[in-house]
Design a protein around this motif. Structure first.
Motif, PDB file in Angstrom:
ATOM      1  N   SER A   1       0.865  -1.174   0.000  1.00 45.59           N
ATOM      2  CA  SER A   1       0.000   0.000   0.000  1.00 45.59           C
ATOM      3  C   SER A   1       0.908   1.233   0.000  1.00 45.59           C
TER       4      SER A   1
ATOM      5  N   LYS B   1       1.181   5.656   0.345  1.00 47.09           N
ATOM      6  CA  LYS B   1       0.631   6.942   0.783  1.00 47.09           C
ATOM      7  C   LYS B   1       1.622   8.015   0.359  1.00 47.09           C
TER       8      LYS B   1
ATOM      9  N   GLU C   1      -3.543   8.189  -1.462  1.00 48.07           N
ATOM     10  CA  GLU C   1      -3.199   6.851  -0.996  1.00 48.07           C
ATOM     11  C   GLU C   1      -4.013   5.787  -1.702  1.00 48.07           C
TER      12      GLU C   1
ATOM     13  N   GLU D   1       5.251   6.826   1.278  1.00 53.11           N
ATOM     14  CA  GLU D   1       5.303   5.765   2.277  1.00 53.11           C
ATOM     15  C   GLU D   1       4.828   4.477   1.613  1.00 53.11           C
TER      16      GLU D   1
ATOM     17  N   ASN E   1       3.790   0.658   2.700  1.00 57.33           N
ATOM     18  CA  ASN E   1       3.438  -0.173   3.863  1.00 57.33           C
ATOM     19  C   ASN E   1       3.787   0.520   5.180  1.00 57.33           C
ATOM     20  N   ASN E   2       3.434   1.793   5.279  1.00 59.05           N
ATOM     21  CA  ASN E   2       3.627   2.623   6.478  1.00 59.05           C
ATOM     22  C   ASN E   2       5.081   2.907   6.813  1.00 59.05           C
ATOM     23  N   THR E   3       5.989   2.683   5.868  1.00 61.62           N
ATOM     24  CA  THR E   3       7.404   3.010   6.056  1.00 61.62           C
ATOM     25  C   THR E   3       7.788   4.070   5.029  1.00 61.62           C
ATOM     26  N   THR E   4       8.396   5.156   5.488  1.00 61.45           N
ATOM     27  CA  THR E   4       8.815   6.219   4.576  1.00 61.45           C
ATOM     28  C   THR E   4       9.966   5.724   3.707  1.00 61.45           C
TER      29      THR E   4
END
Length: 152
Positions: free
Chosen positions: A31, A33, A96, A124, A126-129
């Motif tokens: 995913s 964002k 996103e 980002e 998977n919620n990692t920058t």
């Protein structure tokens, strides 16, 4: 419009690349964002083109695939913003995916033709920058041009 077409060509090239010898249909879907802020965009002079595209190699995606500032964007595998999106009250956009995807591309081109134009760009996964860029365009004809590609 030509930048959007280039980005679409890159997207379709990436999404058409699959390993035909691989019978395993499992993918490490991700995913994404993307957060972009632009300040002092001049609607008459500056140039802004942000285009995002995503897809699953299987063709399976939720509809809508993308949301911008929480609002779903139906019937599209791509989303884009231009200078008119940043000349009003909204200076920050969060784009996103609404489902995990295999292939993601982003193309950003900002050209300043006047007073300083500042901002930031972040991706980002998977919620990692994975990408953080400061945008500080000072002077006539200064630009920020980047292309990003991710595939699982």
């Amino acid at each position: 419009m030509s930048d959007a077409l280039v980005h679409m060509m890159v997207f379709f090239t990436l999404s058409s690349c699959s390993n035909n010898d691989d019978n395993n249909n499992s993918h490490n879907d991700s995913s994404y964002k993307i957060t972009i802020t632009l300040n002092e965009v001049n609607e008459n002079n500056d140039y802004v083109s942000i285009t995002l595209a995503g897809n699953n190699l299987s063709g399976d995606v939720e509809s809508p695939l993308w949301s911008i500032n929480g609002e779903g964007q139906p019937n599209t595998l791509t989303v884009s913003l231009d200078k008119n999106d940043f000349t009003g009250a909204t200076k920050t956009y969060i784009m996103e995916t609404n489902s995990a995807i295999d292939v993601f591309t982003a193309g950003v081109q900002i050209i300043n033709y006047g007073p300083p134009l500042t901002g930031s760009f972040k991706i980002e996964q998977n919620n990692t920058t994975v990408v953080t860029e400061a945008i500080n365009l000072v002077g006539d004809n200064t630009d920020f041009t980047e292309d990003y590609s991710f595939s699982d």
